[in-house]
Design an enzyme around this catalytic site. Structure first.
Site, PDB file in Angstrom:
ATOM      1  N   PHE A 250      40.478  50.187  28.368  1.00  0.00           N
ATOM      2  CA  PHE A 250      41.059  49.636  27.136  1.00  0.00           C
ATOM      3  C   PHE A 250      42.491  49.139  27.331  1.00  0.00           C
ATOM      4  CE2 PHE A 250      37.726  52.607  25.937  1.00  0.00           C
ATOM      5  CZ  PHE A 250      36.977  51.836  25.059  1.00  0.00           C
ATOM      6  N   MET A 251      42.955  49.077  28.575  1.00  0.00           N
ATOM      7  CA  MET A 251      44.346  48.655  28.800  1.00  0.00           C
ATOM      8  C   MET A 251      44.553  47.210  28.362  1.00  0.00           C
ATOM      9  SD  MET A 251      44.456  47.758  32.890  1.00  0.00           S
ATOM     10  CE  MET A 251      44.220  49.373  33.515  1.00  0.00           C
ATOM     11  N   LYS A 252      45.803  46.909  27.980  1.00  0.00           N
ATOM     12  CA  LYS A 252      46.118  45.512  27.704  1.00  0.00           C
ATOM     13  C   LYS A 252      47.127  45.008  28.723  1.00  0.00           C
ATOM     14  CE  LYS A 252      49.032  47.155  23.901  1.00  0.00           C
ATOM     15  NZ  LYS A 252      48.754  48.566  24.170  1.00  0.00           N
TER      16      LYS A 252
ATOM     17  N   ASP B 247      38.677  44.698  47.981  1.00  0.00           N
ATOM     18  CA  ASP B 247      38.436  43.390  47.352  1.00  0.00           C
ATOM     19  C   ASP B 247      37.832  42.464  48.384  1.00  0.00           C
ATOM     20  OD1 ASP B 247      38.906  40.767  45.906  1.00  0.00           O
ATOM     21  OD2 ASP B 247      39.901  42.119  44.508  1.00  0.00           O
TER      22      ASP B 247
ATOM     23  N   CYS C 222      39.798  38.539  28.139  1.00  0.00           N
ATOM     24  CA  CYS C 222      38.908  39.513  27.491  1.00  0.00           C
ATOM     25  C   CYS C 222      38.352  39.071  26.142  1.00  0.00           C
ATOM     26  CB  CYS C 222      39.634  40.846  27.355  1.00  0.00           C
ATOM     27  SG  CYS C 222      39.975  41.596  28.951  1.00  0.00           S
TER      28      CYS C 222
ATOM     29  N   ASN D 116      37.107  45.285  21.261  1.00  0.00           N
ATOM     30  CA  ASN D 116      37.669  43.944  21.411  1.00  0.00           C
ATOM     31  C   ASN D 116      37.252  43.011  20.274  1.00  0.00           C
ATOM     32  OD1 ASN D 116      39.159  44.541  23.598  1.00  0.00           O
ATOM     33  ND2 ASN D 116      37.977  43.367  25.079  1.00  0.00           N
TER      34      ASN D 116
ATOM     35  N   THR E  51      33.846  40.105  35.168  1.00  0.00           N
ATOM     36  CA  THR E  51      32.564  39.812  34.513  1.00  0.00           C
ATOM     37  C   THR E  51      32.758  38.540  33.678  1.00  0.00           C
ATOM     38  OG1 THR E  51      33.237  41.444  32.840  1.00  0.00           O
ATOM     39  CG2 THR E  51      31.582  42.134  34.436  1.00  0.00           C
TER      40      THR E  51
HETATM   41  N1  LIG Z   1      42.349  42.099  32.250  1.00  0.00           N
HETATM   42  C1  LIG Z   1      42.311  42.982  31.270  1.00  0.00           C
HETATM   43  O1  LIG Z   1      43.264  43.139  30.507  1.00  0.00           O
HETATM   44  C2  LIG Z   1      41.103  43.862  31.092  1.00  0.00           C
HETATM   45  C3  LIG Z   1      41.193  44.964  30.218  1.00  0.00           C
HETATM   46  C4  LIG Z   1      40.073  45.771  30.063  1.00  0.00           C
HETATM   47  C5  LIG Z   1      38.884  45.466  30.740  1.00  0.00           C
HETATM   48  N2  LIG Z   1      38.835  44.366  31.552  1.00  0.00           N
HETATM   49  C6  LIG Z   1      37.582  44.112  32.273  1.00  0.00           C
HETATM   50  O2  LIG Z   1      37.737  44.606  33.598  1.00  0.00           O
HETATM   51  C7  LIG Z   1      37.049  43.763  34.520  1.00  0.00           C
HETATM   52  C8  LIG Z   1      38.016  43.234  35.560  1.00  0.00           C
HETATM   53  O3  LIG Z   1      38.974  42.433  34.900  1.00  0.00           O
HETATM   54  P1  LIG Z   1      40.279  41.875  35.642  1.00  0.00           P
HETATM   55  O4  LIG Z   1      41.074  41.162  34.612  1.00  0.00           O
HETATM   56  O5  LIG Z   1      40.892  42.961  36.435  1.00  0.00           O
HETATM   57  O6  LIG Z   1      39.581  40.815  36.628  1.00  0.00           O
HETATM   58  P2  LIG Z   1      40.285  39.906  37.756  1.00  0.00           P
HETATM   59  O7  LIG Z   1      39.566  38.615  37.710  1.00  0.00           O
HETATM   60  O8  LIG Z   1      41.771  39.946  37.589  1.00  0.00           O
HETATM   61  O9  LIG Z   1      39.937  40.672  39.111  1.00  0.00           O
HETATM   62  C9  LIG Z   1      38.636  40.861  39.589  1.00  0.00           C
HETATM   63  C10 LIG Z   1      38.722  41.122  41.085  1.00  0.00           C
HETATM   64  O10 LIG Z   1      37.426  41.503  41.544  1.00  0.00           O
HETATM   65  C11 LIG Z   1      37.268  40.992  42.866  1.00  0.00           C
HETATM   66  N3  LIG Z   1      35.856  40.997  43.264  1.00  0.00           N
HETATM   67  C12 LIG Z   1      34.833  40.169  42.894  1.00  0.00           C
HETATM   68  N4  LIG Z   1      33.700  40.540  43.498  1.00  0.00           N
HETATM   69  C13 LIG Z   1      33.978  41.626  44.270  1.00  0.00           C
HETATM   70  C14 LIG Z   1      33.212  42.458  45.126  1.00  0.00           C
HETATM   71  N5  LIG Z   1      31.910  42.250  45.307  1.00  0.00           N
HETATM   72  N6  LIG Z   1      33.830  43.475  45.743  1.00  0.00           N
HETATM   73  C15 LIG Z   1      35.144  43.706  45.561  1.00  0.00           C
HETATM   74  N7  LIG Z   1      35.938  42.948  44.767  1.00  0.00           N
HETATM   75  C16 LIG Z   1      35.343  41.919  44.126  1.00  0.00           C
HETATM   76  C17 LIG Z   1      37.878  39.593  42.752  1.00  0.00           C
HETATM   77  O11 LIG Z   1      38.173  39.053  44.030  1.00  0.00           O
HETATM   78  C18 LIG Z   1      39.123  39.889  41.906  1.00  0.00           C
HETATM   79  O12 LIG Z   1      40.247  40.193  42.711  1.00  0.00           O
HETATM   80  C19 LIG Z   1      36.369  42.682  33.679  1.00  0.00           C
HETATM   81  O13 LIG Z   1      35.077  43.113  33.353  1.00  0.00           O
HETATM   82  C20 LIG Z   1      37.226  42.657  32.425  1.00  0.00           C
HETATM   83  O14 LIG Z   1      36.516  42.206  31.304  1.00  0.00           O
HETATM   84  C21 LIG Z   1      39.913  43.566  31.749  1.00  0.00           C
END
Ligand SMILES: NC(=O)c1ccc[n+]([C@@H]2O[C@H](COP(=O)([O-])OP(=O)(O)OC[C@H]3O[C@@H](n4cnc5c(N)ncnc54)[C@H](O)[C@@H]3O)[C@@H](O)[C@H]2O)c1
Length: 447
Positions: free
Chosen positions: A155-157, A30, A266, A214, A86
């Site tokens: 697809f996790m929640k 990260d 999401c 979604n 994203t």
């Molecule tokens: N949260 C959910 O329940 C969920 C479920 C399915 C899919 N998603 C998708 O998964 C993706 C991540 O979601 P999330 O909730 O885990 O996001 P989050 O915001 O909790 O975490 C994202 C992490 O990425 C890090 N990051 C940013 N740029 C980086 C880089 N260049 N190198 C390394 N790390 C970097 C950030 O510092 C942060 O810690 C999104 O596209 C989201 O839509 C999320």
């Protein structure tokens, strides 16, 4: 297998820990140095049931590592998951900055074959952009190396993320390469033992599948909220309607609970991004726009109902139970509680709030302010309050001494955004109870 996961948020950290747990060597990378330092110190920076134990065990077993060193994370692994955020761009489309930054640095540092796996939720066509970003960085170095990019949406929640990752209904992989299929089968083999959950399809179909899933779930929620709003005006209890339609196997009971709107990181952004994609391709997505609009209105109903019941809320103290966008998480992104609290503050009301997990997140978001008191438990939140609003259906809120509640709240008013209680029990205790789609207090409904 040697695996790197870029992004240690809800998705990356859960995926990394679960993959390490079945024997892979996993490096979680990260750019947030504070987050990595906390993880290295044994502290899990997000709340997700079971995650602290899983991370601790796998770190101790030497299978799970953390780093801020991009080159190390790229060089050490054959499989590289991109699981960075994203967020929505200004126009609602998905901001691919972080995804493409990771792709670029993979191209900058790789020195042998890599399989790059898009796990972030990204619009159709993103794998091609990731491919181009890696190829661009390689050509700047004037080196030619083999790599593949595939799509593996998650697809996790939140709140059940480990369960979903390890026992989810399906694992979708978008690729047209047999080599990629073999590597992905090997990666997920431990989670694919009882029946074949792996679904291979085209990259673009995999990318769209995530958004379609979604959008479908958000549609069910907005549909039910629209029925609830109608039920309020027709003197019908929507809970009876919910049971009536849920019993039809073609409809089912999942995701048809009326409430105060969906939130989280999401559904809101993904519905918007899909809408944006449709428009970019010359298609007017009437249904998606309506889903979003209904949700936007629904989040405002808590405040509107409070205002209708109390007349003027300025100077009142409102207890809020539940700050997270849903139970079992500390995530407050797009949570209905935020819309409510911000509307209350704008009118000069005070908030006394309690959430089992999201207190630190609330403090981080809003800081210290005179009109926000975060209490140690749900009982303290009620002390001296005029009315109670329930925003999140935590289990801890389900059982309440209604007579006590009626004695504490000066206005004897409960606005329940999650329909947790029985209307008759509440009214028998002398409370004015306003749920969602349950018109027991017609005079308090917004016009
Ligand atoms: N949260 C959910 O329940 C969920 C479920 C399915 C899919 N998603 C998708 O998964 C993706 C991540 O979601 P999330 O909730 O885990 O996001 P989050 O915001 O909790 O975490 C994202 C992490 O990425 C890090 N990051 C940013 N740029 C980086 C880089 N260049 N190198 C390394 N790390 C970097 C950030 O510092 C942060 O810690 C999104 O596209 C989201 O839509 C999320």
């Amino acid at each position: 297998m040697n695996i790197s996961v870029f992004g240690t948020g809800y998705v990356g950290l859960v995926a990394g820990a679960c993959l390490a747990d079945v024997g892979h060597q996993v490096t979680c990378m990260d750019i947030n140095a504070e987050r990595i330092a906390r993880l290295e110190a044994g502290e899990v920076p997000i709340y997700e049931p079971g995650l602290t134990e899983l991370v601790t065990q796998n770190v101790a077993a030497g299978r799970l590592h953390f780093t801020t060193d991009t080159a190390k994370a790229v060089k050490e692994s054959e499989l590289i998951f991109i699981a960075v955020g994203t967020p929505p761009d200004e126009d609602g489309s998905a901001d691919l900055r972080h995804v493409l930054a990771v792709a670029h640095s993979i191209g900058e540092h790789m020195d042998d074959y890599k399989l790059v796996i898009d796990k972030s939720t990204v619009p159709v066509g993103t794998a091609e952009k990731v491919q181009a970003a890696i190829a661009g960085a390689l050509s700047v170095r004037d080196v030619s190396l083999d790599f593949d990019v595939c799509s593996n949406p998650e697809f996790m929640k939140e709140g059940a993320a480990i369960e979903d990752f390890t026992r989810g209904a399906r694992i979708v992989v978008g690729t047209d390469s047999e080599h990629v299929e073999t590597r992905m089968r090997a990666c997920y083999a431990p989670y694919n033992r009882n029946h074949d959950k792996l679904m291979f399809m085209s990259v673009r179909a995999a990318e769209l599948t995530k958004y379609a899933a979604n959008a479908m779930l958000a549609t069910k929620i907005s549909f039910m909220n629209e029925m609830a709003n109608l039920a309020e005006r027709l003197d019908v209890d929507v809970e009876e309607v919910r049971r009536g339609i849920g019993s039809d196997p073609r409809i089912g009971y999942h995701f048809i609970y009326p409430g105060c709107g969906y939130g989280g990181s999401c559904f809101p952004k993904d519905v918007q991004a899909l809408e944006r994609t449709a428009r970019e391709h010359g298609y007017h997505p009437a249904l998606l726009s309506a889903v979003e609009q209904v949700n936007h209105q629904q989040k405002q109903t808590l405040f509107a109902k409070l205002q209708s019941a109390l007349g003027d809320v300025s100077g009142k103290t409102i207890a809020v139970w539940g700050l997270a966008f849903k139970p079992n998480t500390d995530d407050m992104r797009e949570a209905p509680s935020r819309e409510l609290m911000e509307a209350l503050w704008a009118t000069g009301a005070k908030v006394q709030a309690y959430d089992p997990e999201a207190m630190a997140e609330c403090r981080r978001l809003y800081g210290d302010r005179h009109d926000l008191i975060l209490t140690f438990d749900r009982i303290q939140a009620i002390k001296g309050a005029d009315a109670l609003v329930i925003c999140t259906e935590w289990k801890a809120f389900r059982s309440v001494d209604f007579a006590w509640l009626a004695g504490e709240l000066s206005e004897k008013l409960v606005i329940d955004g999650r329909n947790l209680y029985d209307v008759e029990d509440m009214t028998a205790a002398g409370l004015r109870y306003v749920g969602v789609g349950r018109n027991n207090l017609r005079s308090t409904l917004p016009a």
